[in-house]
Design an enzyme around this catalytic site. Structure first.
Site, PDB file in Angstrom:
ATOM      1  CG  HIS A 128     102.427 -20.640  15.183  1.00 18.79           C
ATOM      2  ND1 HIS A 128     101.806 -21.683  15.821  1.00 18.79           N
ATOM      3  CD2 HIS A 128     102.685 -21.068  13.904  1.00 18.79           C
ATOM      4  CE1 HIS A 128     101.669 -22.697  14.975  1.00 18.79           C
ATOM      5  NE2 HIS A 128     102.203 -22.346  13.810  1.00 18.79           N
ATOM      6  CG  HIS A 184     106.315 -24.134  10.881  1.00 14.06           C
ATOM      7  ND1 HIS A 184     106.542 -23.566  12.111  1.00 14.06           N
ATOM      8  CD2 HIS A 184     104.974 -24.038  10.666  1.00 14.06           C
ATOM      9  CE1 HIS A 184     105.392 -23.161  12.620  1.00 14.06           C
ATOM     10  NE2 HIS A 184     104.436 -23.427  11.762  1.00 14.06           N
ATOM     11  CD  GLU A 228     101.470 -22.236   4.177  1.00 15.88           C
ATOM     12  OE1 GLU A 228     100.272 -22.368   3.952  1.00 15.88           O
ATOM     13  OE2 GLU A 228     102.101 -22.941   4.980  1.00 15.88           O
ATOM     14  CG  ASP A 229     102.206 -17.919   6.254  1.00 16.43           C
ATOM     15  OD1 ASP A 229     101.530 -18.214   5.260  1.00 16.43           O
ATOM     16  OD2 ASP A 229     102.035 -18.417   7.370  1.00 16.43           O
ATOM     17  CG  ASP A 263      88.899 -48.017  34.695  1.00 14.76           C
ATOM     18  OD1 ASP A 263      87.733 -47.591  34.585  1.00 14.76           O
ATOM     19  OD2 ASP A 263      89.469 -48.685  33.812  1.00 14.76           O
ATOM     20  CG  ASP A 278     101.692 -25.896  12.241  1.00 13.94           C
ATOM     21  OD1 ASP A 278     101.642 -24.754  12.739  1.00 13.94           O
ATOM     22  OD2 ASP A 278     101.089 -26.196  11.190  1.00 13.94           O
TER      23      ASP A 278
END
Length: 724
Positions: free
Chosen positions: A46, A70, A74-75, A257, A137
């Site tokens: 990812h 990124h 957080e993780d 179109d 992301d």
């Protein structure tokens, strides 16, 4: 994976520190090595894909490195300080900025979304690259949305439609916007999406032949005129076709179109020369020509658009632009990024982000979450008109904007002094809807009385509404206070309550805190000027009043005994309290004090509160010790009955700061089969880390057992329960 990223960097980027990019890749790979995506792939896939999207935009080293990292803060166990030390404060701040945005989820829907959008606007104002990383992301998450449950798919798709695709549009990033819209469309309106896909595929060969014929004709004629051009046929994306079908109430067979022809040339002069050749070969449709080169869109988009009648009598759209304009059309603000050497200054970029500053200005004045989100979406989605000042300056305004919107766009004082308007030399009413190309002149008073409150129902721009409300807040505060109080009293009466009865004590404090008000006068004034809705305020107060208007324990017992005497059968008693006996009674309203979080097995004591029953504390709680010294006879003996369910308590762990400390502590909690309610960890001085954990447990024995296990973890020096 790394090889593909480096290839994209070589192709699209300048002056990239490749060693720094490689270091970030290996750092992220190590940090995420035990994690998997919902698809089962290694998690590192990812962040690498996010970095690839950023590299395709041609962004700088810091942005690409932050894209790789990124999710690290957080993780994983790595902190802002770790990233700053290993890379740079710039990269750490970008990663922190994206982390703060989090995954925009609907908590209480509008409120949670509003909080996150506010954070996003502030992060964008500090460094626009934060939203570029967030968009990359979101784009990769949408590309892999099929691995999530159906409900989650729809939630993420709606959020993409509401926030991320419009933001990409406002930043001029059409390539990102189109893909986000098509991916979201696929999950929200599956039947319509696959119907359009199928229908377009049916006539693809016929359509490609038609476009090829047009391209060959154009190439031949442009070459004769000495114009070098790249010409391509671009199929319209599925969501724009669907939107056109709905807007014009047509079937897909009635829309001709479905493909636009794009002509890309070297200079602006070549753009207009090419347009003349196109109109010589094909008949233009009246009213379908737009010159976005002379009047660029606020998101920096520039191009000539014309719809013409092609071979076989079928209309098609043609777009003509330079190579530089094309890059800006695809990547918007990213193509003009100020960190690129020698392109543009910070001041140039700031001018292009005027709309963001205006949005920040009015969002600060909006306390109500529902109103904030409504105004935010209107600001993002609104179509635009382009009008001129008498001196020829182009002013862009929302669709159906009025002369009042125009006046406030020029200057606040001109808006406040406005008494009339001329459009293209003729007097018009102030609620007149301006049209693109008109020249607007504002008539002002030499002795201005300020705006009319009715203008709030006329203007279309959030900027004008914000400035009108601001004037009334300052100039007519006393009047607004009286008006607001009257509105609240009327609304309370309408809902069957006396306002003075429900607006008191903790209820008022809670409402003032929620809307960032310092006093009741502030609240009245905001309601009076229309900033807050009186029915919403009264409804919140009423709900809190119902919840808190309970009797004290002694009053309740007296009333119950009285009812038992005057009725033939005992009064129906309250459902048993959660495992606590108060003076021999189990049917008493109790709550557990958050300062000490008692659990079954603790020595406990009760304190009779005003309106909220009996508050249960641990006997060693400092707060209960203070309350007992007051000797107000509200302390009552309590004991554990039959405890039910789980109880929340908090523990504090002090340990030597090291990698993987948090993961080892959490493994202990997980192995003990205890629910972790919340966790907070931070380093303090001298290499010591403090970890606070809120746990759901059923007894003191269970808590003591897990605390004993935690003390055995390497480097742990203290484990104890907290008191607030």
């Amino acid at each position: 994976m790394l090889e593909r990223l480096m290839e994209l960097i070589d192709k699209n980027c300048n002056n990239i520190d490749k060693d720094m990019v490689k270091k970030a890749y290996y750092f992220a790979d190590e940090a995420h090595k035990r994690q998997k995506r919902e698809s089962g792939e290694p998690y590192i896939m990812h962040p690498v894909e996010v970095a690839c999207i950023l590299a395709e935009m041609g962004l700088d080293t810091g942005t690409i490195v932050a894209g790789l990292l990124h999710d690290v803060i957080e993780d994983t166990d790595f902190s802002h300080e770790d990233v700053s030390r290993e890379f740079s404060p710039e990269v750490a701040n970008l990663v922190e900025g994206v982390t703060k945005l989090g995954k925009i989820e609907y908590k209480t829907k509008e409120e949670q979304q509003a909080d996150n959008v506010r954070k996003m606007l502030l992060a964008m104002a500090n460094d626009i690259r934060v939203i570029l990383i967030k968009l990359a992301d979101r784009l990769h998450n949408m590309r892999t949305l099929k691995y999530l449950p159906v409900e989650k798919q729809k939630e993420k798709a709606k959020e993409t439609f509401d926030i991320y695709a419009p933001l990409a549009h406002r930043l001029g990033m059409s390539k990102i916007k189109w893909e986000l819209e098509d991916l979201a469309f696929r999950y929200i309106n599956q039947n319509e999406y696959y119907f359009i896909v199928r229908k377009i595929a049916e006539k693809r060969v016929e359509r490609e032949k038609h476009i090829e014929q047009i391209i060959n004709q154009l190439k031949e004629n442009l070459k004769k005129a000495g114009i070098d051009a790249d010409i391509e046929g671009r199929p319209k994306h599925f969501y724009s076709i669907y939107r056109k079908m709905v807007k014009k109430n047509k079937t897909i067979d009635q829309i001709f179109d479905l493909t636009a022809v794009r002509v890309i040339v070297d200079t602006v002069k070549d753009c207009y020369a090419s347009l003349g050749i196109v109109h010589t070969i094909y008949k233009p449709i009246p009213g379908r020509f737009k010159d976005y080169i002379a009047m660029p869109k606020p998101n920096m988009y520039q191009s000539l658009h014309s719809t013409v009648i092609g071979p076989q009598g079928k209309p098609f759209e043609i777009q003509i632009r330079t190579f530089e304009m094309h890059k800006t059309a695809e990547y918007g603000i990213a193509a003009h990024w100020k960190y690129k050497e020698g392109i543009e200054t910070a001041e140039d970029i700031d001018k292009k982000l005027t709309w963001l500053r205006e949005m920040l200005e009015w969002q600060r004045e909006t306390s109500d979450a529902e109103e904030f989100m409504e105004r935010f979406k209107i600001d993002l989605f609104s179509d635009e008109v382009f009008v001129f000042t008498p001196k020829g300056t182009v002013i862009n305004l929302p669709y159906e904007a009025t002369p009042i919107d125009f006046a406030y766009k020029i200057h606040t004082d001109i808006g406040n002094s406005c008494i009339g308007a001329k459009v293209s030399g003729k007097m018009v009413p102030l609620d007149y809807h301006l049209k693109t190309g008109e020249i607007v002149e504002i008539l002002v008073s030499s002795t201005p009385k300020g705006p009319s409150i009715d203008w709030l129902n006329v203007v279309k721009s959030n900027q004008a509404k914000s400035k009108i409300r601001s004037w009334f807040k300052k100039a007519k505060r006393e009047e607004n206070i009286l008006k607001g109080k009257e509105l609240l009293e009327k609304e309370a009466k309408k809902q069957g309550y006396n306002f003075g009865e429900i607006a008191k004590g903790e209820i008022i404090n809670s409402v003032l805190k929620k809307y960032n008000m310092n006093s009741m006068d502030d609240l009245y004034a905001s309601v009076g000027v229309g900033g807050l809705n009186s029915s919403v305020i009264v409804l919140k107060m009423k709900d809190m009043y119902i919840q808190t208007s309970r009797m004290d324990i002694d009053d309740w017992k007296k009333l119950r005994d009285k009812l038992d005497k005057v009725t033939s059968k005992p009064h129906k008693r309250r459902k048993e309290s959660p495992g606590v006996i108060v003076k021999g009674e189990t049917n008493v309203l109790v709550r557990f004090a958050k300062c000490c979080n008692p659990v079954p097995g603790d020595f406990i004591i009760g304190y009779i509160t005003k309106g909220r029953g009996v508050s249960i504390h641990r006997k060693d709680c400092k707060n209960i010790d203070f309350l007992m010294k007051n000797k107000d006879n509200k302390v009552v003996e309590v004991s554990w009955g039959k405890p039910k369910g789980e109880y929340i308590t908090e523990i504090k762990i002090e340990a030597e700061d090291r990698q993987k400390l948090l993961s080892e502590l959490m493994n202990i909690i997980n192995d003990s089969k205890i629910d972790l309610y919340a966790v907070n960890a931070k380093p303090i001085k001298n290499g010591i880390a403090v970890v606070k954990m809120k746990l759901k447990i059923s007894s003191i024995d269970e808590l003591k057992d897990v605390m004993r296990k935690l003390r055995k973890v390497k480097g742990v020096t203290e484990v104890y329960r907290t008191e607030n």
